[in-house]
Each structure stands twice: as structure tokens, then as C-alpha cells.
Design a protein around this motif. Structure first.
Motif, short mmCIF file in Angstrom:
data_model
loop_
_atom_site.label_atom_id
_atom_site.label_comp_id
_atom_site.label_asym_id
_atom_site.label_seq_id
_atom_site.Cartn_x
_atom_site.Cartn_y
_atom_site.Cartn_z
N GLY A 1 0.95 -1.33 0.02
CA GLY A 1 0.00 0.18 0.17
C GLY A 1 0.83 1.37 -0.04
O GLY A 1 0.43 2.46 0.13
N PHE A 2 2.04 1.22 -0.14
CA PHE A 2 3.01 2.32 -0.10
C PHE A 2 3.89 2.59 -1.32
O PHE A 2 3.97 1.73 -2.32
CB PHE A 2 3.94 2.24 0.86
CG PHE A 2 3.55 2.02 2.33
CD1 PHE A 2 3.12 3.17 3.08
CD2 PHE A 2 3.03 1.02 2.95
CE1 PHE A 2 2.74 3.11 4.24
CE2 PHE A 2 2.55 0.76 4.05
CZ PHE A 2 2.30 2.06 4.72
N ASN B 1 1.36 17.80 -10.65
CA ASN B 1 1.47 16.40 -11.20
C ASN B 1 1.98 15.20 -10.42
O ASN B 1 1.44 14.06 -10.09
CB ASN B 1 2.23 16.48 -12.53
CG ASN B 1 1.31 17.18 -13.81
OD1 ASN B 1 0.28 17.34 -13.68
ND2 ASN B 1 2.15 17.67 -14.70
N LEU B 2 2.90 15.72 -9.46
CA LEU B 2 3.69 15.02 -8.67
C LEU B 2 2.52 14.31 -7.56
O LEU B 2 2.47 13.29 -7.35
CB LEU B 2 4.73 15.51 -7.80
CG LEU B 2 5.42 14.73 -6.75
CD1 LEU B 2 6.22 13.35 -7.27
CD2 LEU B 2 6.41 15.67 -5.90
N LEU C 1 1.67 10.42 -6.82
CA LEU C 1 1.83 10.05 -5.29
C LEU C 1 0.48 9.66 -4.60
O LEU C 1 0.33 9.14 -3.63
CB LEU C 1 2.75 10.82 -4.57
CG LEU C 1 4.02 10.98 -5.06
CD1 LEU C 1 4.82 11.85 -4.05
CD2 LEU C 1 4.69 9.77 -5.41
N GLU C 2 -0.69 10.11 -5.22
CA GLU C 2 -1.95 9.81 -4.35
C GLU C 2 -2.54 8.49 -4.97
O GLU C 2 -3.47 7.80 -4.32
CB GLU C 2 -3.20 10.86 -5.11
CG GLU C 2 -3.10 12.28 -4.41
CD GLU C 2 -3.92 13.04 -4.97
OE1 GLU C 2 -4.04 14.34 -4.43
OE2 GLU C 2 -4.45 12.79 -6.20
N GLY D 1 -5.33 8.17 -1.95
CA GLY D 1 -6.46 7.70 -3.04
C GLY D 1 -6.44 9.15 -3.75
O GLY D 1 -6.33 10.21 -3.15
N VAL D 2 -7.07 9.07 -4.78
CA VAL D 2 -7.02 10.13 -5.89
C VAL D 2 -7.89 11.21 -5.49
O VAL D 2 -9.05 11.08 -4.93
CB VAL D 2 -7.57 9.59 -7.36
CG1 VAL D 2 -7.66 10.75 -8.17
CG2 VAL D 2 -6.76 8.49 -8.04
N GLY D 3 -7.17 12.48 -5.48
CA GLY D 3 -7.96 13.58 -4.94
C GLY D 3 -7.44 13.83 -3.40
O GLY D 3 -8.22 14.92 -2.97
#
Length: 182
Positions: A13-14, A117-118, A122-123, A160-162
Motif C-alpha cells: 500500500g506504499f 502532477n507529482l 503519489l495519490e 487515494g485520488v484527490g
């Protein structure tokens, strides 16, 4: 560092973001060509040893790594990935060139775009029970993931995204080697 960190990383998960091994002295040439390693700094013999050792340590600590290993297009990052993970597919991602450019003089709007963008990268959570390895570059102090030593690693928890990400740990290669069950 304690056993709970290792146990957590073994569950996956990392994102394990690592800087390449020690590079030779010099600078990347202005007419740098990614396909021409002579136009850029490359790994020193020490950097090659660091890369191999890094891969051996992750294997020793039984930290699961998802293929592909993501690498910046520089020869030094690709070689680091190949030496650390000789049997795993390496995916070259041109985005990571942008991290290297953060150390130069770039307009603030360009720096903001790169960091945005990074964050998006990373999300993203890695595959279930796996960790994603990215081998790229250090950041300027106070920007992004900050300064990272040669073959140092930043453990990132994607939310997670966002939702952003959390920096869980920053380790030097020596820190990683000294993990134990005391």
C-alpha cells in the motif's frame, strides 16, 4: 524505526520513492540525450554497489514490490533500477525528468505544474498488498519530498485520488540497512 514499520510495509500500500545511487562527478550536458549516457552523469562504482544493496535489503526485509519498477529516463536512474531489481520489468517514465528540473531555474508556474502532477502520481494506490517503487531524483530542500540522499528512500502513503499523500518515513540507505527487531 521499529518492527511495526516493517510489518506495515510488508502489507503493501506504499510508494517507495528512491533517489538513484551515487552518480559520477560532473553535470548533465546542455545537449543531454537520454539515449546517450555519455551526455549525462552516470552511476559511480559506489552508486552501483548502493543500487545492488538497496534491492537486496528490500528483498531481505520481505517488502513486496509490484512490477513495473518506475524510473526516470536518465541512465543513472535506469541503471539503478536494473541493478536493484534485475528480474523485474523497468518502466521508463519521462515525467520524472521534471523532478530533476526542479533544481534549476524554472518559472514558478512550471514548478507549480510539476508539483501538482507529482501529487496526482503519489495519490495513486499501488496494487493490493504490494508497494510501488519509483527511482528518480532528489528534490530541492523544502519542495516536494525534499532532499534525499544517494539511494535514500521516502516511504509515501497514497491517500487515494484527490486526497493527497502522506510522507511516512525518510530513510538513508544506512537507515534501511539497520532495521532490526530490537
Amino acid at each position: 524505526m521499529n518492527i511495526s514499520d516493517l510489518d506495515l510495509w510488508r502489507k503493501g500500500g506504499f510508494i517507495l520513492y528512491a533517489r538513484h545511487g551515487e552518480a559520477t562527478v560532473g553535470i548533465d550536458q546542455q545537449n543531454l540525450c537520454f539515449q546517450d549516457c555519455m551526455s549525462q552523469r552516470n552511476l559511480s562504482e559506489e552508486g552501483r554497489r548502493e543500487a545492488i544493496y538497496f534491492g537486496q535489503l528490500l528483498s531481505h526485509w520481505q517488502i513486496p514490490v509490484a512490477p513495473p519498477i518506475i524510473a526516470s529516463p536518465f541512465c543513472r536512474t535506469i541503471e539503478t533500477a536494473q541493478l536493484a531489481f534485475p528480474t523485474t520489468y523497468i518502466q521508463i517514465d519521462p515525467f520524472w525528468f521534471n523532478i530533476n528540473s526542479l533544481g534549476g531555474k524554472i518559472p514558478l508556474n512550471e514548478q507549480t505544474r510539476i508539483l501538482s502532477n507529482l501529487q496526482a502520481v503519489l495519490e495513486k494506490k499501488p496494487p493490493f498488498r504490494m508497494n510501488q517503487v519509483i527511482i528518480a531524483h532528489s528534490f530541492p530542500e523544502g519542495i516536494g519530498l525534499g532532499h534525499i540522499s544517494n539511494m535514500g528512500m521516502v516511504v509515501v502513503k497514497p491517500l487515494g485520488v484527490g486526497n493527497g499523500y502522506e510522507i511516512v518515513k525518510k530513510l538513508t540507505l544506512k537507515n534501511l540497512a539497520q532495521l532490526n527487531y530490537q
